[in-house]
Motif scaffolding. Structure first.
Motif: not given
Length: 102
Positions: A3-4, A7, A10, A79, A83
């Motif tokens: 997931y990281r 991110v 992204t 974002i 995070n």
């Protein structure tokens, strides 16, 4: 970990999109309202444009792209902050994949 990585991926994408939009903004302004200014530059000249160089232009298309660049920067920072992604992670994230060895 995956997931990281997504991110960070992204954030890279948002950075690339912002840069592409900004290049198009410069191109439109250069061929439009800033045409006479751009003619003062000689081939090979280097100049770093900033968003604020385009703040007072009247071209609706340039203004829309300017707004989009600003919004992309806000989203990027949001974002990144939500995070807790450090600048070093973004810079080295291009070489790091969670899928290595699979």
């Amino acid at each position: 970990m995956v997931y990281r990585y997504r991110v960070i991926e992204t954030l890279h994408l948002l950075e690339d999109i912002r840069n592409q939009v900004f290049v198009q903004l410069v191109n439109l302004a250069s061929d439009g309202e800033l045409r006479e200014t751009m003619e003062l530059f000689e081939e090979g000249d280097y100049y770093t444009f900033e968003l604020d160089h385009f703040e007072n232009l009247n071209d609706v298309n340039v203004n829309k792209l300017l707004s989009l660049c600003k919004e992309l920067e806000v989203i990027f920072e949001s974002i990144q902050n939500m995070n807790a992604v450090r600048l070093e992670e973004i810079q080295r994230g291009e070489d790091t994949s969670p899928y290595e060895g699979y």
